[in-house]
Motif scaffolding. Structure first.
Motif, PDB file in Angstrom:
ATOM      1  N   GLU A   1       7.817   9.017   7.665  1.00  0.00           N
ATOM      2  CA  GLU A   1       7.006  10.212   7.941  1.00  0.00           C
ATOM      3  C   GLU A   1       7.036  10.588   9.385  1.00  0.00           C
ATOM      4  O   GLU A   1       7.047   9.857  10.274  1.00  0.00           O
ATOM      5  CB  GLU A   1       5.565   9.970   7.512  1.00  0.00           C
TER       6      GLU A   1
ATOM      7  N   ARG B   1       0.827  -1.203   0.000  1.00  0.00           N
ATOM      8  CA  ARG B   1       0.000   0.000   0.000  1.00  0.00           C
ATOM      9  C   ARG B   1       0.863   1.256   0.000  1.00  0.00           C
ATOM     10  O   ARG B   1       0.595   2.206  -0.722  1.00  0.00           O
ATOM     11  CB  ARG B   1      -0.921   0.012   1.217  1.00  0.00           C
ATOM     12  N   ASP B   2       1.918   1.243   0.794  1.00  0.00           N
ATOM     13  CA  ASP B   2       2.799   2.401   0.857  1.00  0.00           C
ATOM     14  C   ASP B   2       3.555   2.610  -0.451  1.00  0.00           C
ATOM     15  O   ASP B   2       3.790   3.741  -0.861  1.00  0.00           O
ATOM     16  CB  ASP B   2       3.780   2.255   2.022  1.00  0.00           C
ATOM     17  N   ARG B   3       3.936   1.530  -1.103  1.00  0.00           N
ATOM     18  CA  ARG B   3       4.630   1.668  -2.377  1.00  0.00           C
ATOM     19  C   ARG B   3       3.697   2.170  -3.468  1.00  0.00           C
ATOM     20  O   ARG B   3       4.103   2.951  -4.325  1.00  0.00           O
ATOM     21  CB  ARG B   3       5.242   0.342  -2.794  1.00  0.00           C
ATOM     22  N   ILE B   4       2.442   1.708  -3.441  1.00  0.00           N
ATOM     23  CA  ILE B   4       1.483   2.134  -4.467  1.00  0.00           C
ATOM     24  C   ILE B   4       1.121   3.610  -4.288  1.00  0.00           C
ATOM     25  O   ILE B   4       1.074   4.371  -5.248  1.00  0.00           O
ATOM     26  CB  ILE B   4       0.226   1.249  -4.434  1.00  0.00           C
ATOM     27  N   THR B   5       0.869   4.020  -3.052  1.00  0.00           N
ATOM     28  CA  THR B   5       0.486   5.409  -2.801  1.00  0.00           C
ATOM     29  C   THR B   5       1.673   6.350  -2.781  1.00  0.00           C
ATOM     30  O   THR B   5       1.496   7.562  -2.783  1.00  0.00           O
ATOM     31  CB  THR B   5      -0.289   5.536  -1.478  1.00  0.00           C
ATOM     32  N   GLY B   6       2.882   5.810  -2.714  1.00  0.00           N
ATOM     33  CA  GLY B   6       4.077   6.644  -2.719  1.00  0.00           C
ATOM     34  C   GLY B   6       4.444   7.217  -1.376  1.00  0.00           C
ATOM     35  O   GLY B   6       5.290   8.102  -1.273  1.00  0.00           O
ATOM     36  N   LYS B   7       3.835   6.759  -0.321  1.00  0.00           N
ATOM     37  CA  LYS B   7       4.177   7.246   1.025  1.00  0.00           C
ATOM     38  C   LYS B   7       5.454   6.576   1.496  1.00  0.00           C
ATOM     39  O   LYS B   7       5.675   5.405   1.282  1.00  0.00           O
ATOM     40  CB  LYS B   7       3.059   6.943   2.020  1.00  0.00           C
ATOM     41  N   SER B   8       6.272   7.324   2.191  1.00  0.00           N
ATOM     42  CA  SER B   8       7.492   6.740   2.756  1.00  0.00           C
ATOM     43  C   SER B   8       7.220   6.306   4.180  1.00  0.00           C
ATOM     44  O   SER B   8       6.339   6.833   4.847  1.00  0.00           O
ATOM     45  CB  SER B   8       8.651   7.735   2.711  1.00  0.00           C
ATOM     46  N   THR B   9       8.019   5.391   4.666  1.00  0.00           N
ATOM     47  CA  THR B   9       7.831   4.912   6.043  1.00  0.00           C
ATOM     48  C   THR B   9       8.521   5.823   7.035  1.00  0.00           C
ATOM     49  O   THR B   9       8.449   5.608   8.218  1.00  0.00           O
ATOM     50  CB  THR B   9       8.396   3.484   6.187  1.00  0.00           C
TER      51      THR B   9
END
Length: 124
Positions: A124, A114-122
Protein backbone atom coordinates in the motif's frame (compact mmCIF):
# COMPACT_ATOMS: atom_id res chain seq x y z
CA UNK A 1 20.57 25.00 9.15
CA UNK A 2 21.29 21.99 6.96
CA UNK A 3 19.16 18.89 7.03
CA UNK A 4 20.61 15.43 6.81
CA UNK A 5 19.30 13.53 3.82
CA UNK A 6 20.07 9.87 3.37
CA UNK A 7 20.32 8.69 -0.20
CA UNK A 8 17.48 6.29 -1.07
CA UNK A 9 19.94 3.72 -2.40
CA UNK A 10 21.86 3.80 0.89
CA UNK A 11 18.86 3.12 3.15
CA UNK A 12 18.61 -0.65 2.47
CA UNK A 13 22.34 -0.98 3.04
CA UNK A 14 22.10 0.77 6.42
CA UNK A 15 19.08 -1.35 7.40
CA UNK A 16 20.94 -4.53 6.48
CA UNK A 17 24.01 -3.45 8.44
CA UNK A 18 21.88 -2.64 11.49
CA UNK A 19 20.16 -6.02 11.23
CA UNK A 20 23.50 -7.83 10.96
CA UNK A 21 25.01 -5.99 13.94
CA UNK A 22 21.93 -6.54 16.09
CA UNK A 23 21.82 -10.24 15.18
CA UNK A 24 25.48 -10.51 16.12
CA UNK A 25 24.64 -8.86 19.45
CA UNK A 26 21.91 -11.40 20.13
CA UNK A 27 24.27 -14.24 19.31
CA UNK A 28 26.99 -12.76 21.53
CA UNK A 29 24.54 -12.48 24.42
CA UNK A 30 23.12 -15.97 23.94
CA UNK A 31 26.55 -17.59 23.77
CA UNK A 32 27.84 -15.72 26.82
CA UNK A 33 30.77 -14.16 25.01
CA UNK A 34 33.05 -11.77 26.89
CA UNK A 35 33.49 -9.47 23.89
CA UNK A 36 33.45 -5.72 24.48
CA UNK A 37 30.93 -5.38 21.64
CA UNK A 38 28.41 -7.61 23.38
CA UNK A 39 26.69 -4.81 25.31
CA UNK A 40 26.16 -2.26 22.52
CA UNK A 41 25.22 -4.88 19.93
CA UNK A 42 22.78 -6.58 22.31
CA UNK A 43 21.21 -3.24 23.15
CA UNK A 44 20.80 -2.59 19.44
CA UNK A 45 19.07 -5.96 19.08
CA UNK A 46 16.79 -5.31 22.04
CA UNK A 47 15.70 -2.03 20.45
CA UNK A 48 15.57 -2.97 16.77
CA UNK A 49 13.90 -6.39 16.83
CA UNK A 50 10.66 -5.31 18.54
CA UNK A 51 10.75 -1.91 16.82
CA UNK A 52 10.85 -3.54 13.38
CA UNK A 53 7.92 -5.77 14.28
CA UNK A 54 5.92 -2.85 15.68
CA UNK A 55 6.74 -0.66 12.67
CA UNK A 56 5.21 -3.32 10.44
CA UNK A 57 2.02 -3.12 12.51
CA UNK A 58 1.90 0.69 12.31
CA UNK A 59 1.72 1.00 8.56
CA UNK A 60 -0.77 3.87 8.50
CA UNK A 61 1.44 6.45 10.22
CA UNK A 62 3.86 8.83 8.56
CA UNK A 63 7.50 7.65 8.72
CA UNK A 64 8.66 9.82 11.64
CA UNK A 65 5.66 8.99 13.82
CA UNK A 66 5.98 5.33 12.87
CA UNK A 67 9.64 5.22 13.89
CA UNK A 68 9.00 7.08 17.13
CA UNK A 69 6.05 4.88 18.13
CA UNK A 70 7.92 1.70 17.17
CA UNK A 71 10.95 2.70 19.25
CA UNK A 72 8.77 3.58 22.25
CA UNK A 73 6.92 0.29 21.85
CA UNK A 74 10.22 -1.58 21.71
CA UNK A 75 11.24 -0.07 25.04
CA UNK A 76 7.86 -1.08 26.48
CA UNK A 77 8.27 -4.67 25.20
CA UNK A 78 11.75 -4.87 26.74
CA UNK A 79 10.50 -3.53 30.05
CA UNK A 80 7.57 -5.95 30.10
CA UNK A 81 9.87 -8.89 29.44
CA UNK A 82 12.18 -7.77 32.25
CA UNK A 83 9.25 -7.18 34.61
CA UNK A 84 7.78 -10.63 33.97
CA UNK A 85 11.17 -12.28 34.43
CA UNK A 86 11.67 -10.44 37.72
CA UNK A 87 8.17 -11.31 38.90
CA UNK A 88 8.71 -15.03 38.38
CA UNK A 89 12.26 -14.88 39.83
CA UNK A 90 13.96 -16.11 36.65
CA UNK A 91 15.98 -13.06 35.62
CA UNK A 92 18.84 -13.66 33.18
CA UNK A 93 20.30 -11.78 30.26
CA UNK A 94 20.12 -14.83 28.03
CA UNK A 95 16.50 -15.40 28.94
CA UNK A 96 15.58 -11.79 28.21
CA UNK A 97 17.27 -11.82 24.83
CA UNK A 98 15.65 -15.15 24.00
CA UNK A 99 12.22 -13.86 25.03
CA UNK A 100 12.57 -10.77 22.85
CA UNK A 101 13.88 -12.96 20.03
CA UNK A 102 10.72 -15.07 20.27
CA UNK A 103 8.24 -12.20 20.76
CA UNK A 104 9.43 -10.10 17.81
CA UNK A 105 8.87 -12.69 15.05
CA UNK A 106 5.62 -13.70 16.75
CA UNK A 107 4.41 -10.10 16.44
CA UNK A 108 5.48 -10.04 12.78
CA UNK A 109 3.54 -13.27 12.22
CA UNK A 110 0.44 -11.74 13.82
CA UNK A 111 0.71 -8.70 11.55
CA UNK A 112 1.05 -10.95 8.52
CA UNK A 113 -1.97 -13.01 9.56
CA UNK A 114 -4.00 -9.85 10.18
CA UNK A 115 -3.17 -8.60 6.69
CA UNK A 116 -4.12 -11.91 5.12
CA UNK A 117 -7.42 -12.06 7.01
CA UNK A 118 -8.42 -8.48 6.18
CA UNK A 119 -7.14 -8.78 2.62
CA UNK A 120 -4.78 -5.82 2.82
CA UNK A 121 -1.62 -6.00 0.76
CA UNK A 122 1.76 -4.99 2.10
CA UNK A 123 2.38 -2.84 -1.00
CA UNK A 124 0.00 0.00 0.00
Amino acid sequence: MRTLRINRELSPLLAGAAAAVSTAGALLALTGSNSTLRGPCTLLFLLLAPAAALAAALRGLDPFARALCALAGAVVVDMLVAQVMLAVHHWSVRGGVAAVAVLSPALLLLVHLRDRITGKSTQE
